[in-house]
Structures are given as structure tokens and as C-alpha cells.
Design a protein around this motif. Structure first.
Motif, PDB file in Angstrom:
ATOM      1  N   GLY A 254      19.604 -10.908 -10.517  1.00 35.07           N
ATOM      2  CA  GLY A 254      20.558 -11.859  -9.958  1.00 35.07           C
ATOM      3  C   GLY A 254      20.747 -13.034 -10.904  1.00 35.07           C
ATOM      4  N   PRO A 255      21.721 -13.895 -10.607  1.00 41.16           N
ATOM      5  CA  PRO A 255      21.974 -15.049 -11.477  1.00 41.16           C
ATOM      6  C   PRO A 255      20.845 -16.066 -11.394  1.00 41.16           C
ATOM      7  CG  PRO A 255      23.309 -15.176  -9.491  1.00 41.16           C
ATOM      8  CD  PRO A 255      22.632 -13.840  -9.463  1.00 41.16           C
ATOM      9  N   GLY A 256      20.676 -16.809 -12.481  1.00 39.17           N
ATOM     10  CA  GLY A 256      19.719 -17.907 -12.480  1.00 39.17           C
ATOM     11  C   GLY A 256      20.293 -19.137 -11.808  1.00 39.17           C
ATOM     12  N   LYS A 257      19.566 -20.229 -11.915  1.00 40.07           N
ATOM     13  CA  LYS A 257      19.996 -21.454 -11.247  1.00 40.07           C
ATOM     14  C   LYS A 257      21.093 -22.182 -12.020  1.00 40.07           C
ATOM     15  CE  LYS A 257      15.511 -22.229  -9.036  1.00 40.07           C
ATOM     16  NZ  LYS A 257      14.340 -23.113  -8.933  1.00 40.07           N
ATOM     17  N   ARG A 258      21.271 -21.772 -13.290  1.00 31.12           N
ATOM     18  CA  ARG A 258      22.306 -22.407 -14.094  1.00 31.12           C
ATOM     19  C   ARG A 258      23.251 -21.353 -14.623  1.00 31.12           C
ATOM     20  NH1 ARG A 258      19.589 -25.598 -18.654  1.00 31.12           N
ATOM     21  NH2 ARG A 258      21.797 -26.027 -19.091  1.00 31.12           N
ATOM     22  N   ALA A 259      24.464 -21.776 -14.949  1.00 34.30           N
ATOM     23  CA  ALA A 259      25.471 -20.835 -15.448  1.00 34.30           C
ATOM     24  C   ALA A 259      24.980 -20.165 -16.731  1.00 34.30           C
ATOM     25  CB  ALA A 259      26.777 -21.572 -15.711  1.00 34.30           C
ATOM     26  N   GLY A 260      25.173 -18.860 -16.793  1.00 34.10           N
ATOM     27  CA  GLY A 260      24.780 -18.116 -17.981  1.00 34.10           C
ATOM     28  C   GLY A 260      23.361 -17.616 -17.966  1.00 34.10           C
TER      29      GLY A 260
ATOM     30  N   SER B  58      13.336 -15.644 -16.341  1.00 31.09           N
ATOM     31  CA  SER B  58      14.730 -16.047 -16.253  1.00 31.09           C
ATOM     32  C   SER B  58      15.119 -16.597 -17.604  1.00 31.09           C
ATOM     33  CB  SER B  58      14.917 -17.100 -15.168  1.00 31.09           C
ATOM     34  OG  SER B  58      16.279 -17.453 -15.054  1.00 31.09           O
ATOM     35  N   ALA B  59      16.290 -16.195 -18.106  1.00 31.77           N
ATOM     36  CA  ALA B  59      16.665 -16.602 -19.455  1.00 31.77           C
ATOM     37  C   ALA B  59      18.174 -16.625 -19.603  1.00 31.77           C
ATOM     38  CB  ALA B  59      16.064 -15.638 -20.481  1.00 31.77           C
ATOM     39  N   ALA B  60      18.641 -17.445 -20.541  1.00 27.78           N
ATOM     40  CA  ALA B  60      20.048 -17.440 -20.911  1.00 27.78           C
ATOM     41  C   ALA B  60      20.403 -16.054 -21.430  1.00 27.78           C
ATOM     42  CB  ALA B  60      20.303 -18.504 -21.975  1.00 27.78           C
ATOM     43  N   SER B  61      21.509 -15.491 -20.937  1.00 27.45           N
ATOM     44  CA  SER B  61      21.807 -14.083 -21.201  1.00 27.45           C
ATOM     45  C   SER B  61      23.235 -13.895 -21.692  1.00 27.45           C
ATOM     46  CB  SER B  61      21.621 -13.257 -19.917  1.00 27.45           C
ATOM     47  OG  SER B  61      20.326 -13.444 -19.382  1.00 27.45           O
ATOM     48  N   ILE B  62      23.373 -12.953 -22.616  1.00 30.20           N
ATOM     49  CA  ILE B  62      24.681 -12.520 -23.095  1.00 30.20           C
ATOM     50  C   ILE B  62      24.748 -11.021 -22.825  1.00 30.20           C
ATOM     51  CG2 ILE B  62      26.212 -12.339 -25.088  1.00 30.20           C
ATOM     52  CD1 ILE B  62      24.440 -14.626 -26.338  1.00 30.20           C
TER      53      ILE B  62
ATOM     54  N   ILE C 217      17.838 -11.205 -29.633  1.00 25.01           N
ATOM     55  CA  ILE C 217      17.933 -12.595 -29.173  1.00 25.01           C
ATOM     56  C   ILE C 217      18.747 -13.381 -30.177  1.00 25.01           C
ATOM     57  CG2 ILE C 217      16.632 -14.693 -28.647  1.00 25.01           C
ATOM     58  CD1 ILE C 217      14.347 -12.914 -27.711  1.00 25.01           C
ATOM     59  N   GLU C 218      19.806 -14.004 -29.704  1.00 25.17           N
ATOM     60  CA  GLU C 218      20.707 -14.758 -30.565  1.00 25.17           C
ATOM     61  C   GLU C 218      20.437 -16.250 -30.381  1.00 25.17           C
ATOM     62  OE1 GLU C 218      24.727 -13.575 -29.854  1.00 25.17           O
ATOM     63  OE2 GLU C 218      24.390 -11.485 -30.458  1.00 25.17           O
ATOM     64  N   LEU C 219      19.519 -16.763 -31.197  1.00 28.80           N
ATOM     65  CA  LEU C 219      19.175 -18.181 -31.178  1.00 28.80           C
ATOM     66  C   LEU C 219      19.059 -18.673 -32.615  1.00 28.80           C
ATOM     67  CD1 LEU C 219      16.395 -18.341 -28.428  1.00 28.80           C
ATOM     68  CD2 LEU C 219      18.681 -19.290 -28.275  1.00 28.80           C
ATOM     69  N   PRO C 220      19.515 -19.883 -32.906  1.00 30.00           N
ATOM     70  CA  PRO C 220      19.380 -20.412 -34.267  1.00 30.00           C
ATOM     71  C   PRO C 220      17.923 -20.730 -34.600  1.00 30.00           C
ATOM     72  CG  PRO C 220      20.274 -22.078 -32.794  1.00 30.00           C
ATOM     73  CD  PRO C 220      20.229 -20.807 -32.009  1.00 30.00           C
ATOM     74  N   LEU C 221      17.642 -20.951 -35.874  1.00 30.36           N
ATOM     75  CA  LEU C 221      16.268 -21.177 -36.323  1.00 30.36           C
ATOM     76  C   LEU C 221      15.626 -22.385 -35.647  1.00 30.36           C
ATOM     77  CD1 LEU C 221      16.519 -20.450 -40.161  1.00 30.36           C
ATOM     78  CD2 LEU C 221      15.351 -19.098 -38.408  1.00 30.36           C
ATOM     79  N   LYS C 222      16.425 -23.393 -35.309  1.00 27.81           N
ATOM     80  CA  LYS C 222      15.831 -24.583 -34.693  1.00 27.81           C
ATOM     81  C   LYS C 222      15.249 -24.286 -33.318  1.00 27.81           C
ATOM     82  CE  LYS C 222      20.070 -26.412 -32.568  1.00 27.81           C
ATOM     83  NZ  LYS C 222      20.957 -27.601 -32.477  1.00 27.81           N
TER      84      LYS C 222
ATOM     85  N   PHE D  92      29.434 -12.049 -17.978  1.00 29.42           N
ATOM     86  CA  PHE D  92      29.096 -13.464 -18.079  1.00 29.42           C
ATOM     87  C   PHE D  92      28.321 -13.646 -19.376  1.00 29.42           C
ATOM     88  CE2 PHE D  92      25.742 -11.430 -15.656  1.00 29.42           C
ATOM     89  CZ  PHE D  92      24.600 -11.819 -16.342  1.00 29.42           C
ATOM     90  N   THR D  93      28.285 -14.868 -19.848  1.00 28.45           N
ATOM     91  CA  THR D  93      27.598 -15.096 -21.113  1.00 28.45           C
ATOM     92  C   THR D  93      27.179 -16.553 -21.239  1.00 28.45           C
ATOM     93  OG1 THR D  93      27.777 -14.994 -23.514  1.00 28.45           O
ATOM     94  CG2 THR D  93      29.797 -15.473 -22.307  1.00 28.45           C
ATOM     95  N   ALA D  94      25.982 -16.761 -21.786  1.00 30.30           N
ATOM     96  CA  ALA D  94      25.548 -18.088 -22.188  1.00 30.30           C
ATOM     97  C   ALA D  94      26.054 -18.344 -23.609  1.00 30.30           C
ATOM     98  CB  ALA D  94      24.022 -18.174 -22.138  1.00 30.30           C
ATOM     99  N   ARG D  95      25.928 -19.582 -24.068  1.00 30.08           N
ATOM    100  CA  ARG D  95      26.345 -19.878 -25.440  1.00 30.08           C
ATOM    101  C   ARG D  95      25.442 -19.158 -26.439  1.00 30.08           C
ATOM    102  NH1 ARG D  95      25.217 -24.600 -26.853  1.00 30.08           N
ATOM    103  NH2 ARG D  95      24.112 -25.315 -25.010  1.00 30.08           N
ATOM    104  N   MET D  96      24.171 -19.005 -26.090  1.00 32.93           N
ATOM    105  CA  MET D  96      23.210 -18.303 -26.930  1.00 32.93           C
ATOM    106  C   MET D  96      22.054 -17.884 -26.034  1.00 32.93           C
ATOM    107  SD  MET D  96      21.688 -21.601 -28.976  1.00 32.93           S
ATOM    108  CE  MET D  96      23.317 -22.250 -29.308  1.00 32.93           C
ATOM    109  N   GLY D  97      21.291 -16.899 -26.472  1.00 37.18           N
ATOM    110  CA  GLY D  97      20.165 -16.430 -25.670  1.00 37.18           C
ATOM    111  C   GLY D  97      19.868 -14.971 -25.928  1.00 37.18           C
ATOM    112  N   ALA D  98      19.302 -14.281 -24.935  1.00 42.41           N
ATOM    113  CA  ALA D  98      18.987 -12.863 -25.048  1.00 42.41           C
ATOM    114  C   ALA D  98      20.242 -12.036 -24.824  1.00 42.41           C
ATOM    115  CB  ALA D  98      17.912 -12.481 -24.038  1.00 42.41           C
ATOM    116  N   THR D  99      20.479 -11.055 -25.668  1.00 43.44           N
ATOM    117  CA  THR D  99      21.652 -10.193 -25.536  1.00 43.44           C
ATOM    118  C   THR D  99      21.246  -8.853 -24.931  1.00 43.44           C
ATOM    119  OG1 THR D  99      21.428  -9.257 -27.764  1.00 43.44           O
ATOM    120  CG2 THR D  99      22.723 -11.269 -27.536  1.00 43.44           C
ATOM    121  N   PHE D 100      22.145  -8.287 -24.128  1.00 44.99           N
ATOM    122  CA  PHE D 100      21.836  -7.051 -23.408  1.00 44.99           C
ATOM    123  C   PHE D 100      23.008  -6.089 -23.464  1.00 44.99           C
ATOM    124  CE2 PHE D 100      19.400 -10.412 -21.366  1.00 44.99           C
ATOM    125  CZ  PHE D 100      18.123  -9.851 -21.327  1.00 44.99           C
ATOM    126  N   LEU D 101      22.684  -4.797 -23.541  1.00 51.61           N
ATOM    127  CA  LEU D 101      23.628  -3.722 -23.290  1.00 51.61           C
ATOM    128  C   LEU D 101      23.269  -3.095 -21.957  1.00 51.61           C
ATOM    129  CD1 LEU D 101      23.616  -2.040 -26.823  1.00 51.61           C
ATOM    130  CD2 LEU D 101      25.239  -3.740 -25.951  1.00 51.61           C
TER     131      LEU D 101
END
Length: 509
Positions: free
Chosen positions: A370-376, A391-395, A342-347, A410-419
Motif C-alpha cells: 500500500g502507499p506510504g504516508k507521503r506521496a511517492g 517503507s521507501a520512496a519508490s519508482i 536504487i536511483e539515488l545520488p552519491l550524497k 506513481f513515482t518519487a523523485r528518486m528512490g528504489a526502482t521496481f518492475l
């Protein structure tokens, strides 16, 4: 031992007696079902080790039943209730969601190590409801819940021992009763850890800090964690008297060709080519072993092909996506993924804990819905998680053969990363099991030709052992780099768990 003696072999009975003796010195008498408060003195760490089929899980399950009968309270990852210094508790843990789900399917209330390190914070109003479900006593009055809803919750808890499942049956969402997650501050009491061959030294140290009494269950023939500074497993560091070895094979003892092949690897006279001949002979006699000239794309959607080399993994993933005509710039519903962190800053620490507590930890197997309701954002099914739909922001990173950088559909600015998860390395497959497993034999042959040794054993034998023991029902030994066309499109209707509230989707990351 008493009532369980007739179900145990000699080595299991000896292990039981030794464990019972140590538990008694810690104030838990499972023979007379008597408890005393925990002692402030030195704790105890024991290990039960044995190869596949030696009865480790049976012993763990029987010990769990005995401790529960003695009055030891079972601590899960979803709710603990109010602390009591004199109360004796047990937590049953596994390194991954999949490994924990294997135990839960056998009636053992297991959770992940991560869910014990981080505990949920309940809204005070619903904490009263959770306390009533788990502890009994007078039924509370909770605004908005009818008597019928309370009855449903009580019935579901009696069947599942899961507070979130019970509250969900009453019509509550996780966001209604869990306000956040916190790092555990206080130690627990007794811990059982299954698949402990996967533990690295840091995890082992954390567990010893949390549990004064710790019992490890592990397979010495598996691959040691790559993070360890030594070649062996953490239980190898224990004194010999603290390692209880099971040697007799129990699981489907009379007729299990997969286990026969696993144990044949212990013979020093069996080289790779002799082993392949044994696989061929087994396949000719039993359909639970398949000598396959190609990889089956249909199986890859739910149980990844197990490989040794990263290059093989990438090529098989590309072949899988090509077989299903997956577009380069998007994922198809039903494509398998593996969480890579998961790529999220400490805040955003709380958001990270939310995702990890829902099962989205490194190595988790996921199916894209499938895609979520928002981009990424992506809708996901986390394999083996108790509440699998999130449902989560995904990279998403999909590697390509011969290219240093993966492409991202597709990619969010930050979130869970997947291979991609259509193929995984044998190292990452440890702790998981699938009904049917495909093992890519050419990779193991390359390891055999290289002559590498790990922890005193030929690497190819450790790879083969881990790979084939991931199969619960059928083993496919794939001998050619070919892919069979799928018989139909990817699907998600076989993921039977009903969608849970997607509480993470609307939050800004």
C-alpha cells in the motif's frame, strides 16, 4: 570423517575429507575440533559442484555444524562484535535474499553477500547489549530496558541467533540501535557461498579479497551470469583438483518426478519434443507435475511465471493486471514487484546503504502493501529478508507490449526502482525457489528451434533445467498462452511477518 560418515554417500564423504584437509592446513581442524590462529600465507578456494539434489546443501549444513562445534564463530550480516585477529570466523552467504532464506529455513544462518560487504554501525549503548547476547558475560545495564525485556531478548537470541530479532523482542526499533552502515574495511576468515553459479567475476574477486578461505557451492547445469566475459561459471576457472563434484542424487531420491525430469535433460538423445512427452507422462502419474493449458493467475501473485523472452514477460504481466482489474494509474495491495536497483545520488550514500541492507537490492522480490504516508512512498514486504517490512520512496515502472517507454503508476523523485513481478525471466529466477512454479513452455520451444548453445549445452536445456528446479513441491508446465481467471482478489494477509518499524519512510530523499 567420523560421526557424519553414515549419513554421506561416497562422493560427499570424499568432498568432506578433502575440505577437512584444506581447512586443517588453514588452522581449522574439524575432526579434532581444534583451532589455531590464521596463517598469513596463501589462502584456499574450493568448489563443491553438483546438479539439483546431489546433496550440496546437506554437505554445507554439516560443515557449518562441524565448524561451529570446533569453536569457529559465525559472522552474520547483522552484528560482528569486536575484532580479534586470532579468532576463527565463518560467514555463510548467498547472492539473493531468497537464496539466503532457503538456507535459513534449513537451520543454516545465511546472509546475503551484500550484507557482508556492508556492516551495521551500532550505537555504543546497544552494542554492549549485542555483545552480551552474542558473547555472554555479565548482563549490562541499559537505560529503558527492564529485566523482563532483557530476558525476552536473551531467549529470542538463543532461538534465532539474530541480534536485531532479539533487540526487537525487547521493544527496540532498528533506528534505536543501528546508526548507519559502512563498507567493510577488514577481511574476514572462512566464507561459504551457496548458489555460486550466480556469481559474476567482480563478485568473485571481491569475495576472494574478503575471505582467505572460500568454499563455493554451485550447480554447473545452470545458466552462467550474463556479466561474465567467459561462457562458464566462476568455479570453472579453478584447477580441477579444487573442484569437488557430487554426482549422486539425494534430495527425495526415491520419488521425485521434478528431479527426474531435470536429470533427463542430460541425455543427448532427449530433444525438446521428447522432453515434453516425458513431462506429459510424469503428469499422468504424479500430481507434483502438472501439464497445464493455461497460466494460473492466483499463483503469479507469489511465484512468478518463468519465461525466456522479455516480450512474453511483458504480455503475461499485462494479462495478470487485467485479470485483477488493476487500475492503470495505481497498484493494488498484493501486487508482486521486482527491485531493479536504487536511483539515488552519491550524497545519499547512507540512505542507499540503509535500503540495501534491509534487503532492497537489485533482483529482490517484493510485495506491494500500500502507499506510504507521503506521496511517492510505498509500504513493502521484501520476500526472504529477515526484517521484511519497510517503507521507501519508490519508482514503479510497468512495461507495456509494443511501447518503448514504461508507464509509471506513481513515482518519487528518486528512490528504489521496481518492475512488475508477476512474470520474470529464467535468468533472474536463478537462486530462488518456490513451492509451485509455472514454466512457460512455448518460450523454451522457441529457444530449442533456434538451436542456440551456451557453455557447451543447448540453451533450451539450460533454460528448462533452471526453470523446473526452482519448484520445491509442484511443477506446472504451461503449454498455451492463456490465463485462468483468479479465484479471488489479491491478498496480503498470507505475509505473516508482523510489520517492523517503518524507519525509512519519514526521511526526505
Amino acid at each position: 570423517m567420523t560421526g557424519t560418515a553414515l549419513t554421506f554417500s561416497d562422493d560427499q564423504a570424499d568432498a568432506w575429507d578433502r575440505i577437512a584437509e584444506v581447512l586443517k592446513t588453514q588452522g581449522v581442524d574439524i575432526e579434532d575440533e581444534a583451532l589455531t590462529p590464521p596463517d598469513e600465507g596463501e589462502g584456499a578456494v574450493l568448489a563443491v559442484i553438483g546438479k539439483a539434489g546431489s546433496g550440496k546443501t546437506l554437505l554445507l549444513a554439516e560443515l557449518y555444524k562441524a565448524l561451529r562445534a570446533a569453536g569457529v564463530r559465525i559472522v552474520s550480516g547483522d552484528w560482528e562484535g569486536k575484532g580479534n585477529a586470532d579468532r576463527r570466523t565463518l560467514a555463510i552467504l548467498a547472492p539473493t535474499n531468497k537464496a539466503a532464506s532457503v538456507l535459513r529455513n534449513r537451520g543454516v544462518p545465511a546472509t546475503t553477500i551484500h550484507r557482508i560487504l556492508y556492516t551495521p554501525v551500532y550505537d555504543p549503548e546497544y552494542e554492549k547489549l549485542a555483545e552480551w547476547l552474542a558473547e555472554g558475560g555479565e548482563r549490562p545495564n541499559v537505560e529503558g530496558l527492564t529485566e523482563a525485556a532483557m530476558d525476552r531478548a536473551q531467549e529470542v537470541f538463543a532461538r534465532t541467533t539474530s541480534v536485531p530479532a532479539a533487540l526487537a523482542s525487547a521493544g527496540l526499533r532498528g533506528s534505536d540501535f543501528i546508526t548507519g552502515w559502512k563498507r567493510r574495511d577488514d577481511p574476514l576468515d572462512i566464507g561459504f557461498v551457496d548458489e555460486s553459479s550466480m556469481l559474476d567475476e567482480k563478485q568473485f574477486g571481491d569475495l576472494k579479497e574478503i575471505f582467505p578461505t572460500l568454499l563455493l557451492f554451485g550447480d554447473p547445469a545452470q545458466l552462467p551470469p550474463v556479466q561474465n566475459t567467459t561462457d562458464g561459471m566462476v568455479f570453472d576457472t579453478l584447477p580441477k583438483a579444487r573442484r569437488l563434484e557430487l554426482t549422486r542424487v539425494h534430495r527425495q531420491t526415491a520419488d521425485n518426478p521434478i528431479l527426474d525430469l531435470a536429470h533427463a535433460l542430460a541425455d543427448p538423445e532427449v530433444d525438446f519434443y521428447r522432453f515434453e512427452k516425458l513431462v506429459q507422462e510424469a503428469a499422468a502419474q504424479d500430481d507434483r507435475v502438472v501439464w497445464s493449458g493455461r497460466v494460473e493467475a492466483d499463483l503469479m501473485a507469489r511465484s512468478p511465471v518463468l519465461v525466456w523472452r522479455n516480450a512474453t514477460r511483458i504480455r503475461l504481466i499485462q494479462a495478470f493486471r487485467g485479470a485483477y482489474d488493476a487500475p492503470e494509474a495505481a497498484l493494488l495491495e498484493g501486487e508482486p514487484l521486482i527491485c531493479d536497483g536504487i536511483e539515488l545520488p552519491l550524497k545519499h550514500r547512507k540512505k542507499r546503504l540503509d535500503l540495501e541492507a534491509r534487503g532492497l537490492i537489485k533482483g529482490a522480490q517484493v510485495v506491494y502493501l500500500g502507499p506510504g504516508k507521503r506521496a511517492g512512498f510505498s509500504r513493502l514486504h521484501v520476500i526472504g529478508a529477515e526484517d521484511p517490512r519497510i517503507s521507501a520512496a519508490s519508482i514503479v515502472k510497468i512495461e507495456r507490449d509494443g511501447e518503448d517507454e514504461p508507464f509509471m503508476p506513481f513515482t518519487a523523485r528518486m528512490g528504489a526502482t521496481f518492475l512488475h513481478g508477476a512474470a520474470v525471466t529464467i535468468h533472474k529466477a536463478q537462486g530462488s525457489q518456490w513451492e509451485e512454479v509455472q514454466v512457460f513452455a512455448p518460450d523454451i520451444e522457441i529457444a530449442a528451434r533456434m538451436g542456440r548453445v551456451e557453455a557447451g549445452q543447448p540453451l533450451w536445456k539450460r533454460l528448462a533445467y533452471v526453470a523446473i528446479t526452482r519448484a520445491e513441491r509442484r511443477l506446472h508446465w504451461v503449454v498455451r498462452a492463456r490465463l485462468a481467471k483468479p479465484t479471488g482478489p489479491l491478498r496480503i494477509d498470507d505475509l505473516s511477518a508482523p510489520p517492523a518499524p517503518l524507519t525509512l519512510e519519514e526521511e526526505e530523499t
